[in-house]
Design a protein around this motif. Sequence first.
Motif, PDB file in Angstrom:
ATOM      1  N   PHE A   1     -43.535  -0.522  52.636  1.00 30.20           N
ATOM      2  CA  PHE A   1     -43.936  -1.887  52.289  1.00 30.20           C
ATOM      3  C   PHE A   1     -43.929  -2.818  53.490  1.00 30.20           C
ATOM      4  CE2 PHE A   1     -43.460  -0.358  47.982  1.00 30.20           C
ATOM      5  CZ  PHE A   1     -44.544  -0.979  47.362  1.00 30.20           C
ATOM      6  N   GLU A   2     -43.053  -2.598  54.457  1.00 26.72           N
ATOM      7  CA  GLU A   2     -43.111  -3.384  55.695  1.00 26.72           C
ATOM      8  C   GLU A   2     -44.473  -3.183  56.362  1.00 26.72           C
ATOM      9  OE1 GLU A   2     -39.714  -2.087  57.961  1.00 26.72           O
ATOM     10  OE2 GLU A   2     -38.342  -3.376  56.836  1.00 26.72           O
ATOM     11  N   LYS A   3     -44.911  -1.948  56.435  1.00 28.01           N
ATOM     12  CA  LYS A   3     -46.210  -1.624  57.038  1.00 28.01           C
ATOM     13  C   LYS A   3     -47.353  -2.238  56.219  1.00 28.01           C
ATOM     14  CE  LYS A   3     -48.795   2.407  58.696  1.00 28.01           C
ATOM     15  NZ  LYS A   3     -48.808   3.877  58.776  1.00 28.01           N
ATOM     16  N   PHE A   4     -47.261  -2.141  54.906  1.00 35.24           N
ATOM     17  CA  PHE A   4     -48.299  -2.696  54.030  1.00 35.24           C
ATOM     18  C   PHE A   4     -48.459  -4.197  54.256  1.00 35.24           C
ATOM     19  CE2 PHE A   4     -49.399  -4.693  49.901  1.00 35.24           C
ATOM     20  CZ  PHE A   4     -50.674  -4.162  49.731  1.00 35.24           C
ATOM     21  N   PHE A   5     -47.329  -4.919  54.286  1.00 31.57           N
ATOM     22  CA  PHE A   5     -47.403  -6.372  54.394  1.00 31.57           C
ATOM     23  C   PHE A   5     -47.597  -6.868  55.823  1.00 31.57           C
ATOM     24  CE2 PHE A   5     -45.382  -6.139  50.139  1.00 31.57           C
ATOM     25  CZ  PHE A   5     -46.345  -6.866  49.462  1.00 31.57           C
ATOM     26  N   LYS A   6     -47.613  -5.990  56.798  1.00 30.58           N
ATOM     27  CA  LYS A   6     -47.937  -6.381  58.175  1.00 30.58           C
ATOM     28  C   LYS A   6     -49.443  -6.426  58.409  1.00 30.58           C
ATOM     29  CE  LYS A   6     -43.827  -5.098  60.723  1.00 30.58           C
ATOM     30  NZ  LYS A   6     -43.219  -4.182  61.683  1.00 30.58           N
ATOM     31  N   GLN A   7     -50.218  -5.882  57.491  1.00 30.99           N
ATOM     32  CA  GLN A   7     -51.670  -5.856  57.652  1.00 30.99           C
ATOM     33  C   GLN A   7     -52.245  -7.280  57.639  1.00 30.99           C
ATOM     34  OE1 GLN A   7     -53.537  -2.265  55.404  1.00 30.99           O
ATOM     35  NE2 GLN A   7     -51.938  -3.157  54.100  1.00 30.99           N
ATOM     36  N   LYS A   8     -53.057  -7.583  58.620  1.00 30.50           N
ATOM     37  CA  LYS A   8     -53.665  -8.915  58.712  1.00 30.50           C
ATOM     38  C   LYS A   8     -54.478  -9.243  57.463  1.00 30.50           C
ATOM     39  CE  LYS A   8     -56.562 -11.831  61.676  1.00 30.50           C
ATOM     40  NZ  LYS A   8     -56.672 -12.798  60.635  1.00 30.50           N
ATOM     41  N   TYR A   9     -55.200  -8.270  56.972  1.00 31.63           N
ATOM     42  CA  TYR A   9     -56.028  -8.449  55.782  1.00 31.63           C
ATOM     43  C   TYR A   9     -55.176  -8.926  54.586  1.00 31.63           C
ATOM     44  CZ  TYR A   9     -58.708  -7.036  51.661  1.00 31.63           C
ATOM     45  OH  TYR A   9     -59.348  -7.028  50.457  1.00 31.63           O
ATOM     46  N   ILE A  10     -54.039  -8.300  54.378  1.00 32.49           N
ATOM     47  CA  ILE A  10     -53.169  -8.665  53.255  1.00 32.49           C
ATOM     48  C   ILE A  10     -52.597 -10.066  53.466  1.00 32.49           C
ATOM     49  CG2 ILE A  10     -51.029  -8.085  52.012  1.00 32.49           C
ATOM     50  CD1 ILE A  10     -53.441  -6.193  51.431  1.00 32.49           C
ATOM     51  N   LYS A  11     -52.171 -10.362  54.686  1.00 35.58           N
ATOM     52  CA  LYS A  11     -51.646 -11.703  54.985  1.00 35.58           C
ATOM     53  C   LYS A  11     -52.706 -12.774  54.755  1.00 35.58           C
ATOM     54  CE  LYS A  11     -48.523 -10.198  58.635  1.00 35.58           C
ATOM     55  NZ  LYS A  11     -48.123 -10.473  60.018  1.00 35.58           N
ATOM     56  N   ASP A  12     -53.933 -12.500  55.192  1.00 34.25           N
ATOM     57  CA  ASP A  12     -55.021 -13.455  54.996  1.00 34.25           C
ATOM     58  C   ASP A  12     -55.263 -13.722  53.516  1.00 34.25           C
ATOM     59  OD1 ASP A  12     -55.348 -13.633  57.742  1.00 34.25           O
ATOM     60  OD2 ASP A  12     -57.161 -12.367  57.794  1.00 34.25           O
ATOM     61  N   ARG A  13     -55.210 -12.684  52.709  1.00 39.95           N
ATOM     62  CA  ARG A  13     -55.419 -12.845  51.266  1.00 39.95           C
ATOM     63  C   ARG A  13     -54.266 -13.637  50.634  1.00 39.95           C
ATOM     64  NH1 ARG A  13     -59.639 -11.976  52.911  1.00 39.95           N
ATOM     65  NH2 ARG A  13     -61.082 -10.347  52.319  1.00 39.95           N
ATOM     66  N   LEU A  14     -53.042 -13.379  51.092  1.00 39.35           N
ATOM     67  CA  LEU A  14     -51.915 -14.142  50.561  1.00 39.35           C
ATOM     68  C   LEU A  14     -52.030 -15.622  50.917  1.00 39.35           C
ATOM     69  CD1 LEU A  14     -48.996 -11.633  51.201  1.00 39.35           C
ATOM     70  CD2 LEU A  14     -49.944 -12.301  48.980  1.00 39.35           C
ATOM     71  N   LEU A  15     -52.506 -15.917  52.112  1.00 38.08           N
ATOM     72  CA  LEU A  15     -52.723 -17.322  52.499  1.00 38.08           C
ATOM     73  C   LEU A  15     -53.776 -17.964  51.601  1.00 38.08           C
ATOM     74  CD1 LEU A  15     -52.642 -16.966  56.390  1.00 38.08           C
ATOM     75  CD2 LEU A  15     -50.954 -18.148  54.947  1.00 38.08           C
ATOM     76  N   LEU A  16     -54.842 -17.234  51.295  1.00 40.02           N
ATOM     77  CA  LEU A  16     -55.891 -17.744  50.414  1.00 40.02           C
ATOM     78  C   LEU A  16     -55.355 -17.930  48.995  1.00 40.02           C
ATOM     79  CD1 LEU A  16     -58.900 -18.507  50.216  1.00 40.02           C
ATOM     80  CD2 LEU A  16     -59.344 -16.127  49.576  1.00 40.02           C
ATOM     81  N   ILE A  17     -54.566 -16.979  48.520  1.00 41.00           N
ATOM     82  CA  ILE A  17     -53.956 -17.084  47.192  1.00 41.00           C
ATOM     83  C   ILE A  17     -53.126 -18.360  47.096  1.00 41.00           C
ATOM     84  CG2 ILE A  17     -52.091 -16.061  45.801  1.00 41.00           C
ATOM     85  CD1 ILE A  17     -53.368 -13.286  46.567  1.00 41.00           C
ATOM     86  N   GLU A  18     -52.354 -18.633  48.138  1.00 42.03           N
ATOM     87  CA  GLU A  18     -51.532 -19.839  48.123  1.00 42.03           C
ATOM     88  C   GLU A  18     -52.393 -21.095  48.239  1.00 42.03           C
ATOM     89  OE1 GLU A  18     -47.411 -21.402  49.924  1.00 42.03           O
ATOM     90  OE2 GLU A  18     -48.769 -20.529  51.391  1.00 42.03           O
TER      91      GLU A  18
END
Length: 183
Positions: free
Chosen positions: A17-34
């Motif tokens: 999960f550390e590796k999963f949440f380090k992905q830029k794509y996932i972080k970008d989507r979380l920023l958009l979700i917020e």
Amino acid sequence: MNKNAINGDFNFLSSLFEKFFKQKYIKDRLLLIEDKEITGWEIWLQIELAFFLDDQNNVMEWLREVPCSMDKRIEKLKLQGIIDFWLRERNKSTETMIAIELKQHKDAKQCIKEMMKDINKFNSLKPSEHSYIRSFWCVGVHRTIQEGTCLTYINENKQGYTFDQNHLLSQEIKGTNFSFTIL
């Protein structure tokens, strides 16, 4: 359950999960979700995790939405429950799987409350269903809080569950206002 197996599963999932949440794509989507105040994004998270798991060399097999029979003596309303993911780590037992439930909520207290409900749901599976599960984990995504606060919320919501604090990881997803918690 074998303590070494549980510790190994916790370390494996923490790394995954550390590796999963380090992905830029996932972080970008979380920023958009917020930013757009999107709710109900748990299925999106499950699908992204499925794509991710399929690319991991250390994941031998994964299954999504696995039905399990409920023990009617404990869970009176349901005959069957669904576990979000079952996965098997490469070079580990081929007879048992790691079970994972995912949760998301912007409010950490609510997210952890729902995670604890899932732990109670796991405890209401028929004993025969447990034989396939080596360990059961909840992974939640919520606004960032301190690990101590996380522990307080866990203790407020556990019911007959012995919680091992060594199997708690609550880590900030850098570049976002979210954290993921494994318990």
